[in-house]
Design a protein around this motif. Structure first.
Motif, short mmCIF file in Angstrom:
data_model
loop_
_atom_site.label_atom_id
_atom_site.label_comp_id
_atom_site.label_asym_id
_atom_site.label_seq_id
_atom_site.Cartn_x
_atom_site.Cartn_y
_atom_site.Cartn_z
N ARG A 22 0.82 -1.22 0.00
CA ARG A 22 0.00 0.00 0.00
C ARG A 22 0.85 1.27 0.00
O ARG A 22 0.37 2.33 -0.38
CB ARG A 22 -0.99 -0.01 1.17
CG ARG A 22 -2.13 -1.03 0.93
CD ARG A 22 -3.27 -0.84 1.92
NE ARG A 22 -2.92 -1.37 3.23
CZ ARG A 22 -3.24 -2.58 3.68
NH1 ARG A 22 -3.94 -3.41 2.91
NH2 ARG A 22 -2.87 -2.98 4.87
N GLU A 25 1.01 2.84 -3.65
CA GLU A 25 -0.24 2.73 -4.40
C GLU A 25 -0.36 3.65 -5.62
O GLU A 25 -1.20 3.42 -6.48
CB GLU A 25 -1.49 2.75 -3.49
CG GLU A 25 -2.11 1.37 -3.51
CD GLU A 25 -3.10 1.04 -2.40
OE1 GLU A 25 -3.58 1.94 -1.70
OE2 GLU A 25 -3.39 -0.17 -2.26
N TRP A 29 2.13 -0.84 -11.30
CA TRP A 29 2.13 -2.27 -11.01
C TRP A 29 2.87 -2.49 -9.70
O TRP A 29 3.68 -1.65 -9.29
CB TRP A 29 2.89 -3.05 -12.11
CG TRP A 29 2.27 -2.97 -13.46
CD1 TRP A 29 2.53 -2.04 -14.43
CD2 TRP A 29 1.29 -3.87 -14.01
NE1 TRP A 29 1.77 -2.30 -15.54
CE2 TRP A 29 1.01 -3.42 -15.32
CE3 TRP A 29 0.63 -5.01 -13.53
CZ2 TRP A 29 0.09 -4.07 -16.15
CZ3 TRP A 29 -0.27 -5.65 -14.37
CH2 TRP A 29 -0.54 -5.18 -15.66
N GLY A 54 -2.89 -9.63 -3.63
CA GLY A 54 -3.96 -9.14 -4.50
C GLY A 54 -5.14 -8.60 -3.70
O GLY A 54 -5.80 -7.66 -4.12
N ARG A 55 -5.38 -9.21 -2.54
CA ARG A 55 -6.47 -8.73 -1.69
C ARG A 55 -6.05 -7.49 -0.90
O ARG A 55 -6.88 -6.70 -0.48
CB ARG A 55 -6.92 -9.83 -0.72
CG ARG A 55 -7.72 -10.94 -1.41
CD ARG A 55 -8.39 -11.86 -0.38
NE ARG A 55 -7.43 -12.64 0.38
CZ ARG A 55 -6.99 -13.85 0.01
NH1 ARG A 55 -7.44 -14.42 -1.09
NH2 ARG A 55 -6.11 -14.49 0.75
N THR A 57 -4.01 -4.94 -1.94
CA THR A 57 -3.76 -3.71 -2.69
C THR A 57 -4.62 -3.66 -3.94
O THR A 57 -5.00 -4.71 -4.48
CB THR A 57 -2.26 -3.60 -3.10
OG1 THR A 57 -2.08 -2.42 -3.89
CG2 THR A 57 -1.78 -4.79 -3.90
N SER A 58 -4.89 -2.44 -4.41
CA SER A 58 -5.64 -2.31 -5.66
C SER A 58 -4.68 -2.18 -6.85
O SER A 58 -5.10 -2.14 -8.00
CB SER A 58 -6.55 -1.09 -5.59
OG SER A 58 -5.78 0.05 -5.28
N THR A 59 -3.37 -2.12 -6.57
CA THR A 59 -2.39 -2.03 -7.66
C THR A 59 -2.28 -3.40 -8.34
O THR A 59 -2.14 -4.41 -7.66
CB THR A 59 -1.00 -1.64 -7.08
OG1 THR A 59 -1.17 -0.47 -6.26
CG2 THR A 59 0.00 -1.35 -8.18
N PRO A 60 -2.35 -3.44 -9.68
CA PRO A 60 -2.24 -4.74 -10.35
C PRO A 60 -0.87 -5.40 -10.12
O PRO A 60 0.14 -4.71 -9.96
CB PRO A 60 -2.45 -4.41 -11.83
CG PRO A 60 -2.45 -2.95 -11.96
CD PRO A 60 -2.60 -2.33 -10.61
#
Ligand code: DX5
Ligand code: ZN
Length: 221
Positions: A22, A25, A29, A54-55, A57-60
Motif C-alpha cells: 500500500r 499505491e 504495477w 492481490g487482496r 492492494t488495488s495495484t495490479p
C-alpha cells in the motif's frame, strides 16, 4: 507507450507485505519476484502470497517468475490474480504455448531474457507477447549494480518493436535508480522495475513519482 513504474517488493519488509504494497499505491504495477532456489539461487514466495497481496492492494500485480518449469506453474499465478505474468525463456519448454495460455486465462503474457540471452532468436515470437523483460542484472537478488552493457540490447529490442509495429511493452529490471533510469528510457524502455531505489527510500511513493518524472523527461528528449 507511456512510462510505467513497477516497484519490486523484493526490497520490502516481508513481515509487513500488505503495508509495503500500500506504500506504493500510485505505482502502475506491484512487481512480485517469485524465486525457486533452482532457476536462481534464492527463494522468495509463491501462489498463496500472491493471492493475499492481490487482496491487500488495488495495484495490479506484475509477477516475475524466476523458476524452473514455468510451463507447469505460471498459469496458477494468473488464477492467483496476477495481471501480468513473466516467465524466463531460458526455463520455458514451449514459450509460445505458455504465452497463449497466460493470455487465454486473462493476464498479460511476458517473457524475460537473462543478460546473456540474446533477443534475435526470439524475434518471431514477439507478436505472442504483451511485454518483453530485459534483465539488467543477473536475476536472483535486489540491490545489484545496473549492467550498462545491456543498453545496446534495450535499443535493439526497441527497434524490433518499432519495425514490426507491435504494441509490446519493454520492461527492464535490475539496478534501476535515479542514476540509471534516464539511460534506459532513452534506449527505449517503457516499464521500469525498481526495488531498492523505491523501498530503500524514506518515502517510497515519492520515489516512484520521482523515477516516473525522470523517465518521462528522458523519453521526451
Ligand atoms: C532481481 C529481481 C528484481 C529486483 C530488483 O532478480 O528480478 O526485480 O527486485 O531489485 P533492484 O531494483 O534493487 O535492482
Ligand atoms: Zn524482478
Amino acid at each position: 507507450m507511456s512510462v510505467q513504474i513497477s516497484p519490486s517488493i523484493l526490497s520490502a519488509d516481508f513481515a509487513r507485505l500488505a503495508e509495503e504494497a500500500r506504500a506504493v499505491e500510485g505505482a502502475d504495477w506491484l512487481h512480485v519476484d517469485v524465486m525457486d532456489n533452482h532457476f536462481v539461487p534464492n527463494l522468495t514466495l509463491g501462489v498463496p502470497v500472491v493471492e493475499s497481496l492481490g487482496r491487500a492492494t488495488s495495484t495490479p500485480i506484475d509477477c516475475h517468475l524466476m523458476i524452473e518449469e514455468p510451463d507447469r506453474w505460471a498459469p496458477a499465478y494468473v488464477d492467483a490474480g496476477a495481471g501480468s505474468v513473466t516467465f524466463h525463456v531460458e526455463a520455458a519448454a514451449a514459450p509460445v504455448r505458455l504465452a497463449r495460455e497466460i493470455r487465454a486465462k486473462g493476464a498479460r503474457a511476458s517473457m524475460a531474457l537473462k543478460p546473456a540471452t540474446p533477443i534475435e532468436p526470439y524475434e518471431d515470437l514477439l507478436p505472442e507477447l504483451d511485454m518483453l523483460l530485459v534483465m539488467t542484472v543477473e536475476p536472483g537478488f535486489g540491490g545489484q549494480a545496473f549492467l550498462d552493457i545491456m543498453l545496446p540490447k534495450i535499443r535493439r529490442v526497441r527497434s524490433l518493436i518499432d519495425r514490426h509495429g507491435l504494441d509490446l511493452w519493454l520492461q527492464i529490471d535490475g539496478g534501476v535508480s535515479s542514476e540509471t533510469i534516464e539511460r534506459c528510457a532513452e534506449a527505449g524502455a517503457d516499464v521500469f522495475v525498481a526495488g531498492s531505489a523505491v523501498y530503500g527510500a524514506e518515502d517510497p511513493a515519492a520515489a516512484v513519482r520521482a523515477l516516473r518524472a525522470q523517465a518521462q523527461a528522458a523519453r521526451a528528449r
